[in-house]
Design a protein around this motif. Structure first.
Motif, PDB file in Angstrom:
ATOM      1  N   SER A   2      -5.928  -4.410   1.465  1.00 13.97           N
ATOM      2  CA  SER A   2      -6.401  -5.681   0.928  1.00 13.97           C
ATOM      3  C   SER A   2      -5.297  -6.382   0.148  1.00 13.97           C
ATOM      4  N   GLY A   3      -4.124  -5.778   0.147  1.00 17.18           N
ATOM      5  CA  GLY A   3      -2.953  -6.362  -0.483  1.00 17.18           C
ATOM      6  C   GLY A   3      -1.896  -6.669   0.557  1.00 17.18           C
ATOM      7  N   GLY A   4      -0.641  -6.320   0.257  1.00 16.92           N
ATOM      8  CA  GLY A   4       0.458  -6.644   1.148  1.00 16.92           C
ATOM      9  C   GLY A   4       0.720  -5.565   2.176  1.00 16.92           C
ATOM     10  N   ARG A   5       1.934  -5.605   2.710  1.00 14.50           N
ATOM     11  CA  ARG A   5       2.366  -4.619   3.693  1.00 14.50           C
ATOM     12  C   ARG A   5       3.302  -3.615   3.032  1.00 14.50           C
ATOM     13  N   GLY A   6       3.534  -2.529   3.730  1.00 15.23           N
ATOM     14  CA  GLY A   6       4.397  -1.493   3.195  1.00 15.23           C
ATOM     15  C   GLY A   6       5.833  -1.949   3.035  1.00 15.23           C
ATOM     16  N   ILE A   7       6.581  -1.216   2.217  1.00 11.13           N
ATOM     17  CA  ILE A   7       7.973  -1.527   1.926  1.00 11.13           C
ATOM     18  C   ILE A   7       8.843  -0.337   2.292  1.00 11.13           C
ATOM     19  N   ILE A   8       9.978  -0.617   2.949  1.00 14.49           N
ATOM     20  CA  ILE A   8      10.964   0.415   3.266  1.00 14.49           C
ATOM     21  C   ILE A   8      12.268   0.016   2.600  1.00 14.49           C
ATOM     22  N   LYS A   9      12.828   0.932   1.824  1.00 16.50           N
ATOM     23  CA  LYS A   9      14.058   0.638   1.097  1.00 16.50           C
ATOM     24  C   LYS A   9      14.969   1.856   1.144  1.00 16.50           C
ATOM     25  N   PRO A  67       0.808  -1.225   0.000  1.00 20.83           N
ATOM     26  CA  PRO A  67       0.000   0.000   0.000  1.00 20.83           C
ATOM     27  C   PRO A  67       0.842   1.276   0.000  1.00 20.83           C
ATOM     28  N   TRP A  68       2.075   1.168   0.478  1.00 21.28           N
ATOM     29  CA  TRP A  68       2.977   2.320   0.481  1.00 21.28           C
ATOM     30  C   TRP A  68       4.411   1.835   0.331  1.00 21.28           C
ATOM     31  N   TYR A  69       5.268   2.737  -0.153  1.00 16.21           N
ATOM     32  CA  TYR A  69       6.654   2.375  -0.452  1.00 16.21           C
ATOM     33  C   TYR A  69       7.525   3.581  -0.097  1.00 16.21           C
ATOM     34  N   ILE A  70       8.410   3.403   0.878  1.00 18.49           N
ATOM     35  CA  ILE A  70       9.334   4.463   1.285  1.00 18.49           C
ATOM     36  C   ILE A  70      10.716   4.131   0.749  1.00 18.49           C
ATOM     37  N   SER A  71      11.295   5.041   0.009  1.00 20.52           N
ATOM     38  CA  SER A  71      12.678   4.877  -0.450  1.00 20.52           C
ATOM     39  C   SER A  71      13.475   6.107  -0.012  1.00 20.52           C
ATOM     40  N   GLY A  72      14.626   5.821   0.589  1.00 17.83           N
ATOM     41  CA  GLY A  72      15.393   6.891   1.209  1.00 17.83           C
ATOM     42  C   GLY A  72      16.390   7.548   0.275  1.00 17.83           C
ATOM     43  N   PRO A  73      17.088   8.528   0.846  1.00 22.47           N
ATOM     44  CA  PRO A  73      17.064   8.838   2.272  1.00 22.47           C
ATOM     45  C   PRO A  73      15.743   9.465   2.704  1.00 22.47           C
ATOM     46  N   ALA A  74      15.248   9.015   3.845  1.00 22.62           N
ATOM     47  CA  ALA A  74      13.998   9.512   4.398  1.00 22.62           C
ATOM     48  C   ALA A  74      14.154   9.635   5.908  1.00 22.62           C
ATOM     49  N   HIS A  75      13.440  10.605   6.489  1.00 22.73           N
ATOM     50  CA  HIS A  75      13.578  10.859   7.920  1.00 22.73           C
ATOM     51  C   HIS A  75      12.237  11.288   8.497  1.00 22.73           C
ATOM     52  N   ASN A  76      11.934  10.732   9.666  1.00 16.04           N
ATOM     53  CA  ASN A  76      10.749  11.116  10.437  1.00 16.04           C
ATOM     54  C   ASN A  76       9.467  10.955   9.613  1.00 16.04           C
TER      55      ASN A  76
END
Length: 305
Positions: A281-288, A263-272
């Motif tokens: 209804s799908g998968g879980r979020g992704i952090i990369k 449902p969401w995808y975070i790709s860094g650099p990311a902060h706070n």
């Protein structure tokens, strides 16, 4: 010596000259006829845009007829005439477009509701191209999918409904229907090597796209302090790239192409980054990528994903 107002000395006073009322009335009538004739001529020679004085500035009212050349010209004229900080009101109905609508100054573009005012793009381009800070788009339905269907062209996916690379962009109470490309994009300058834009708000928005090709339904890049809340996504994910101090709250997500799509995808650099109340209804979020201070709470996902 000044005489009292009631003239106790009974000094004869001359009678005031009579004013003929008929000629004055005739002059007023002739003026009214001339003004009316002028307004009729202007209405016939100008796009159907009326300027209406309102508290705090002026606003342009637009009525569309579902005719591409007419509607595109009317909306462009209203947006270009609106003063900085003004409002363009779009009446209920369907606005058929043959080009995008550049927004070059701060303003609010306000429809009659996302079930009432429809902007439908017939050309292979987005609808709003925001090039100024402080723009709000609200209470409309934006559609680039209807006339841009079929398989995606190599290197040329179906267009997003809206693009902004400016601070203080607000999208509120909007339904967006895109195709194989992005749904909406709000981003900083390119290349993105920092947090260039501020004040992004996306509130009560429903977005659908096909969920293919890695194009996000909602793409928020290079921002500081974006507030994303009450987001309904059907298709691809919410993408957060090189953002900081961003909150995503209450996303309702349904995948399209991939049953376990994130449902969401975070790709860094990311902060706070704060992620809360995600119903997927799908998968879980992704952090990369390099990230710090990511808080996730109240998230659900499809069993087996």
């Amino acid at each position: 010596m000044t005489k009292p107002a009631n003239n106790p000395w009974k000094v004869p006073q001359p009678a005031p000259p009579a004013t003929p009322r008929a000629p004055r009335a005739a002059r007023y009538f002739a003026l009214w006829v001339a003004v009316t004739a002028t307004l009729v001529v202007l209405a016939r020679t100008q796009p159907p845009v009326s300027l209406i004085e309102t508290t705090g500035g002026s606003a342009a009212g637009v009525s569309c007829t579902n005719t591409p050349t007419h509607d595109t010209a009317a909306l462009l004229a209203a947006i270009n005439r609106a003063p900085s900080g003004g409002t363009v009101h779009i009446a209920a109905g369907t606005c058929a477009l043959t080009s995008n609508l550049p927004v070059h100054s701060s303003m609010t573009i306000d429809g009659a509701g996302r079930l009432a005012t429809f902007l439908v793009q017939h050309a292979r381009t987005n609808i709003f191209q925001i090039t100024a800070p402080g723009v709000t788009v609200e209470n409309v339905n934006l559609n680039t999918a209807m006339y841009n269907g079929g398989p995606a062209r190599p290197g040329s996916p179906e267009p997003a409904v809206l693009f902004s690379a400016q601070s203080h962009t607000t999208i509120r109470n909007v339904t967006a229907e895109a195709g194989s490309g992005y749904g909406m994009r709000i981003t900083g300058s390119s290349p993105c090597d920092g947090y260039h834009t501020t004040g992004t708000v996306v509130d009560t928005v429903a977005i659908s796209n096909s969920g293919r090709g890695g194009f996000a339904a909602l793409d928020i890049d290079c921002t500081n302090g974006a507030q994303l809340r009450d987001i309904d996504i059907h298709g691809n994910y919410v993408a957060l790239y090189q953002d900081e101090n961003v909150s995503l709250t209450n996303e309702n997500y349904t995948p399209d192409a991939k049953p376990c799509q994130a449902p969401w995808y975070i790709s860094g650099p990311a902060h706070n980054i704060s992620i809360a109340q995600i119903q997927s209804s799908g998968g879980r979020g992704i952090i990369k990528g390099p990230v710090s201070w990511i808080a996730i709470s109240g998230a659900t996902a499809r069993r087996g994903c």
